[in-house]
Design a protein around this motif. Sequence first.
Motif, PDB file in Angstrom:
ATOM      1  N   TYR A 236       0.807  -1.222   0.000  1.00 51.27           N
ATOM      2  CA  TYR A 236       0.000   0.000   0.000  1.00 51.27           C
ATOM      3  C   TYR A 236       0.841   1.273   0.000  1.00 51.27           C
TER       4      TYR A 236
ATOM      5  N   ALA B 233       3.679   7.149  -2.995  1.00 50.26           N
ATOM      6  CA  ALA B 233       2.500   6.520  -3.590  1.00 50.26           C
ATOM      7  C   ALA B 233       2.890   5.375  -4.522  1.00 50.26           C
TER       8      ALA B 233
ATOM      9  N   GLU C 238      -0.352   0.747  -7.973  1.00 50.36           N
ATOM     10  CA  GLU C 238      -1.212  -0.437  -7.881  1.00 50.36           C
ATOM     11  C   GLU C 238      -0.756  -1.293  -6.713  1.00 50.36           C
ATOM     12  N   SER C 239      -1.716  -1.844  -5.967  1.00 45.92           N
ATOM     13  CA  SER C 239      -1.392  -2.777  -4.896  1.00 45.92           C
ATOM     14  C   SER C 239      -1.111  -4.154  -5.477  1.00 45.92           C
TER      15      SER C 239
ATOM     16  N   ASN D  44      -6.664  -1.150  -4.112  1.00 43.54           N
ATOM     17  CA  ASN D  44      -6.757  -0.658  -5.484  1.00 43.54           C
ATOM     18  C   ASN D  44      -7.999   0.195  -5.709  1.00 43.54           C
TER      19      ASN D  44
ATOM     20  N   ILE E 255      -7.105   3.564  -4.378  1.00 44.80           N
ATOM     21  CA  ILE E 255      -6.246   4.261  -5.340  1.00 44.80           C
ATOM     22  C   ILE E 255      -7.094   4.849  -6.461  1.00 44.80           C
TER      23      ILE E 255
ATOM     24  N   TYR F 212      -6.965   7.209  -1.577  1.00 49.02           N
ATOM     25  CA  TYR F 212      -5.570   6.863  -1.276  1.00 49.02           C
ATOM     26  C   TYR F 212      -4.675   8.104  -1.353  1.00 49.02           C
TER      27      TYR F 212
END
Length: 306
Positions: A146, A294, A297-298, A273, A276, A281
């Motif tokens: 994350y 940042a 994508e997770s 996600n 995000i 996020y």
Amino acid sequence: MRARCLLMLTAVLALVVSGCAVPADAVDPPVSGVRPAVDVLSGLAKDDSIAALLPPEVRAAGVVKFGSSVGGQPPSAYYADDNRTVLGLDVDVSEAVAKLLGLRIEREVASFETILPSLAGGKYDVGTGNFGVTEARKQTIDFVTYINDGQGFAVRADDTRVPRVDSLVALCGLKVGTGAGTTFEATLEREKHVCGEAGKPAYEVLSFSENAAIYLGLQQRHIDVVMSTINGLRYAAANQPNLRFLGEFKRLDVGFALPKGSPLAPAFQAAVNSLIGSGTYARILDKWGTKDSAIPESLISPPERA
């Protein structure tokens, strides 16, 4: 009072004395890029499509057990003034994920070095504490990423012996303070040979369970260099006297730690996600001054960053 004492000691970098006799106006460090009062969670609600990824028994129980490491300062996790409420980026991301999954977090604060073994033993479902993704840890732990943080160094601002650390050879002959059970400790111990190979005296690794002890040791000259998280050191250098951040050494993906093969991983990944994609996020990272960390994508247990 123990955690509150440590927070105050970290903020003012005083000598250790009995009790916590610190002036009330000295306990809260000046804010630098951190806005703890900003609400980034109230608009979130359960997403049934994401919650459907949870195991049926978890959905029915509605609770997930967290083991969380809590430090003495932002941005990851720290205690509020009441010495009970835990704040920080780790907390906001965790609570946001829980809201989307329709879960309540049952959080137990634990020392950093005990959390990963406790996951394998079934005491917790999830661990948080700025756990970096490494190949060694992936042998027994799965991660849902994350944020991207990593390893950095700091020294006293009046110490000119180490301008920066591009190689651990720069540490030879010095005392390096770091957290017990961390990737920092593992890296330092694994790479001690570099000093002998360079014909220099070895550095000494001093490991502590509390960040406050590390910073106090630095200012009292029992420690020469601190190795810790990039984001944590940046915040500390902006808010503590006589502390200089030496820069990044190695980036690491950071994630929720779960037992190997945990069925929670796909649901947690989908929730991160979703955060995000919705912009929540980015708002969480902005709140804690960590926009540079940042991730796009997770991922579940990605390769360790080189």
